[in-house]
Write a protein that holds these residues in place. Structure first.
Motif, PDB file in Angstrom:
ATOM      1  N   THR A 195       0.840  -1.204   0.000  1.00 48.83           N
ATOM      2  CA  THR A 195       0.000   0.000   0.000  1.00 48.83           C
ATOM      3  C   THR A 195       0.875   1.255   0.000  1.00 48.83           C
ATOM      4  N   VAL A 196       0.221   2.378  -0.225  1.00 52.07           N
ATOM      5  CA  VAL A 196       0.905   3.667  -0.160  1.00 52.07           C
ATOM      6  C   VAL A 196      -0.047   4.657   0.521  1.00 52.07           C
ATOM      7  N   LYS A 197       0.498   5.557   1.342  1.00 48.05           N
ATOM      8  CA  LYS A 197      -0.339   6.528   2.068  1.00 48.05           C
ATOM      9  C   LYS A 197      -0.682   7.715   1.164  1.00 48.05           C
ATOM     10  N   LYS A 198      -1.892   8.232   1.343  1.00 49.26           N
ATOM     11  CA  LYS A 198      -2.381   9.321   0.484  1.00 49.26           C
ATOM     12  C   LYS A 198      -1.560  10.592   0.640  1.00 49.26           C
ATOM     13  N   SER A 199      -0.913  10.739   1.796  1.00 53.54           N
ATOM     14  CA  SER A 199      -0.169  11.977   2.065  1.00 53.54           C
ATOM     15  C   SER A 199       1.267  11.943   1.543  1.00 53.54           C
ATOM     16  N   GLU A 200       1.703  10.841   1.022  1.00 56.72           N
ATOM     17  CA  GLU A 200       3.086  10.736   0.556  1.00 56.72           C
ATOM     18  C   GLU A 200       3.308  11.579  -0.691  1.00 56.72           C
ATOM     19  N   ILE A 201       4.533  12.051  -0.805  1.00 57.99           N
ATOM     20  CA  ILE A 201       4.929  12.832  -1.974  1.00 57.99           C
ATOM     21  C   ILE A 201       5.620  11.898  -2.962  1.00 57.99           C
ATOM     22  N   LEU A 202       5.236  12.007  -4.216  1.00 57.26           N
ATOM     23  CA  LEU A 202       5.786  11.120  -5.242  1.00 57.26           C
ATOM     24  C   LEU A 202       7.132  11.629  -5.743  1.00 57.26           C
ATOM     25  N   GLY A 203       8.083  11.620  -4.836  1.00 55.08           N
ATOM     26  CA  GLY A 203       9.438  12.016  -5.192  1.00 55.08           C
ATOM     27  C   GLY A 203      10.215  10.842  -5.754  1.00 55.08           C
ATOM     28  N   PRO A 204      11.448  11.063  -6.142  1.00 55.47           N
ATOM     29  CA  PRO A 204      12.271  10.000  -6.738  1.00 55.47           C
ATOM     30  C   PRO A 204      12.421   8.771  -5.842  1.00 55.47           C
ATOM     31  N   LEU A 205      12.609   8.991  -4.518  1.00 49.28           N
ATOM     32  CA  LEU A 205      12.790   7.861  -3.615  1.00 49.28           C
ATOM     33  C   LEU A 205      11.531   7.007  -3.505  1.00 49.28           C
ATOM     34  N   VAL A 206      10.384   7.676  -3.374  1.00 54.81           N
ATOM     35  CA  VAL A 206       9.120   6.945  -3.269  1.00 54.81           C
ATOM     36  C   VAL A 206       8.838   6.174  -4.564  1.00 54.81           C
ATOM     37  N   LEU A 207       9.006   6.839  -5.699  1.00 55.28           N
ATOM     38  CA  LEU A 207       8.752   6.190  -6.988  1.00 55.28           C
ATOM     39  C   LEU A 207       9.686   5.007  -7.200  1.00 55.28           C
ATOM     40  N   ASP A 208      10.950   5.177  -6.796  1.00 54.86           N
ATOM     41  CA  ASP A 208      11.905   4.071  -6.935  1.00 54.86           C
ATOM     42  C   ASP A 208      11.488   2.892  -6.073  1.00 54.86           C
ATOM     43  N   GLY A 209      11.003   3.185  -4.856  1.00 54.57           N
ATOM     44  CA  GLY A 209      10.541   2.115  -3.976  1.00 54.57           C
ATOM     45  C   GLY A 209       9.325   1.387  -4.529  1.00 54.57           C
ATOM     46  N   LEU A 210       8.410   2.156  -5.142  1.00 53.07           N
ATOM     47  CA  LEU A 210       7.226   1.545  -5.726  1.00 53.07           C
ATOM     48  C   LEU A 210       7.592   0.643  -6.908  1.00 53.07           C
ATOM     49  N   ASP A 241       3.893  15.858 -12.940  1.00 50.24           N
ATOM     50  CA  ASP A 241       5.068  16.736 -12.867  1.00 50.24           C
ATOM     51  C   ASP A 241       5.525  16.764 -11.409  1.00 50.24           C
ATOM     52  N   THR A 242       6.511  15.937 -11.093  1.00 50.88           N
ATOM     53  CA  THR A 242       6.967  15.818  -9.700  1.00 50.88           C
ATOM     54  C   THR A 242       7.721  17.044  -9.206  1.00 50.88           C
ATOM     55  N   SER A 243       8.014  17.992 -10.087  1.00 48.10           N
ATOM     56  CA  SER A 243       8.718  19.211  -9.656  1.00 48.10           C
ATOM     57  C   SER A 243       7.764  20.182  -8.969  1.00 48.10           C
ATOM     58  N   ARG A 244       6.469  19.959  -9.174  1.00 51.10           N
ATOM     59  CA  ARG A 244       5.465  20.816  -8.538  1.00 51.10           C
ATOM     60  C   ARG A 244       4.880  20.061  -7.347  1.00 51.10           C
ATOM     61  N   LYS A 245       5.103  20.580  -6.162  1.00 49.15           N
ATOM     62  CA  LYS A 245       4.791  19.846  -4.940  1.00 49.15           C
ATOM     63  C   LYS A 245       3.322  19.480  -4.835  1.00 49.15           C
ATOM     64  N   HIS A 246       2.417  20.394  -5.202  1.00 55.07           N
ATOM     65  CA  HIS A 246       0.991  20.132  -4.991  1.00 55.07           C
ATOM     66  C   HIS A 246       0.456  19.078  -5.962  1.00 55.07           C
ATOM     67  N   THR A 247       1.167  18.869  -7.082  1.00 55.60           N
ATOM     68  CA  THR A 247       0.710  17.842  -8.027  1.00 55.60           C
ATOM     69  C   THR A 247       1.441  16.524  -7.822  1.00 55.60           C
ATOM     70  N   ALA A 248       2.432  16.511  -6.934  1.00 52.10           N
ATOM     71  CA  ALA A 248       3.234  15.308  -6.748  1.00 52.10           C
ATOM     72  C   ALA A 248       2.755  14.464  -5.579  1.00 52.10           C
ATOM     73  N   LEU A 249       1.654  14.810  -4.981  1.00 57.28           N
ATOM     74  CA  LEU A 249       1.106  14.020  -3.889  1.00 57.28           C
ATOM     75  C   LEU A 249       0.387  12.779  -4.428  1.00 57.28           C
ATOM     76  N   VAL A 250       0.431  11.695  -3.661  1.00 60.77           N
ATOM     77  CA  VAL A 250      -0.289  10.471  -4.018  1.00 60.77           C
ATOM     78  C   VAL A 250      -1.776  10.768  -4.151  1.00 60.77           C
ATOM     79  N   GLU A 251      -2.292  11.602  -3.258  1.00 58.18           N
ATOM     80  CA  GLU A 251      -3.721  11.937  -3.261  1.00 58.18           C
ATOM     81  C   GLU A 251      -4.148  12.568  -4.578  1.00 58.18           C
TER      82      GLU A 251
END
Length: 326
Positions: A195-210, A241-251
């Protein structure tokens, strides 16, 4: 003397009619069903199975006796009426015997006599199998009743030898059993769900883990796994676009439509729900409403065909596909 021969002639003609009319009753159940009933002690089924075992011998014996009676009728007719008339009388008994044997009254009487004599006849055939094998005549295969159950159809597929390849047998058997399967038989179990939490940010580390999990879809939770609020597909993340914080959230990236199904519902119902909703994932709930597992379209396809399709469209939405590869 002539009277005795004439009476004998009439008797032999009557016996010929009986021999032509002898057709042992066809069982109302198939061989598989008879075997199943016989194994649980059904005497009726045991008797019918024995009749089927000696079916060809019964018909062959009746035809052999009929042939001997025809020869006897010809000889007696020739003795009584001379060569020409005698042969004509003997030949005339062929269509006469056939016509009489087809009448309802004759068939009814012959069946009654046969039922009484069947046990003794089958015993005689069983004791003289070697002799009767040499006397056996070509007999058409007995047409059995239609299938009575899925179990019988499975048995026919399994014992079809070279009629199907191993892959075809697997596909057929899974297809036959598909309607009986429940969601809990094919789902990914709760402890194996990533699973993944809705509040997580889809940064490089998270995406790599997924990506490293080997899965391509993830239930999105708000707290615990019993609080699923969406489904995240990695294919959708590629457009973020993971460079924009508000659009890079899992939610933001997740599919907010969550479909649930009880673990005891059928796979047919699960497939229907997914097709109608144009979705690929179902969250499986138990009797308490908690998350019991995850069911994907790929799981259903595997249950239907016996193997997973290699097309990326199905593999990309299947957690258990990656679990199988581990």
């Amino acid at each position: 003397m002539d009277t005795v021969l004439l009476l004998t002639l009439l008797l032999f003609v009557a016996l010929r009619v009986a021999m032509v009319a002898i057709v042992p009753p066809v069982p109302s159940k198939s061989r598989f069903e008879l075997q199943r009933l016989a194994e649980i002690g059904d005497e009726w089924a045991k008797r019918r199975r024995r009749r089927l075992r000696f079916w060809k011998d019964i018909i062959s014996l009746a035809r052999l006796v009929d042939s001997l009676l025809l020869i006897a009728v010809l000889l007696i007719a020739i003795t009584l009426f001379g060569w020409i008339v005698g042969v004509l009388v003997g030949v005339a008994t062929l269509p006469v015997a056939g016509l009489l044997a087809r009448t309802t009254l004759i068939q009814k009487r012959v069946r009654q006599v046969y039922r009484k004599a069947e046990a003794g006849l089958l015993g005689f055939i069983a004791r003289h199998q070697k002799v009767l094998w040499w006397l056996r005549l070509p007999v058409p295969e007995l047409l059995m009743p239609p299938l009575h159950s899925k179990a019988e159809l499975e048995h026919l597929v399994e014992t079809s030898h070279d009629a199907f390849t191993a892959e075809e047998k697997t596909t057929l058997l899974h297809s036959i059993r598909f309607t009986e399967k429940r969601v809990k038989d094919s789902m990914t179990l709760r402890p194996l769900i990533e699973t993944v939490k809705k509040s997580e940010i889809l940064g490089p580390l998270v995406l790599d883990g997924l990506h490293k999990t080997g899965h391509s879809c993830f239930p999105v939770t708000y707290g615990t796994i019993d609080q699923v609020v969406g489904v995240l597909y990695l294919a959708d993340v590629l457009t973020i676009d993971t460079s924009r914080k508000h659009t890079a959230l899992v939610e933001t990236a997740m599919d907010k439509r969550v479909l649930y199904i009880h673990q005891d519902r059928s796979l047919v119902e699960a497939l229907s729900i997914l097709l109608e909703a144009h979705r690929h994932v179902l969250i499986v709930a138990d009797d308490e409403g908690k998350t019991a597992g995850l069911l994907t379209l790929g799981d259903i396809i595997k249950a239907l065909f016996g193997y997973r399709l290699t097309h990326q469209h199905y593999e990309s939405n299947d957690q258990s596909a990656a679990t199988d590869r581990r």
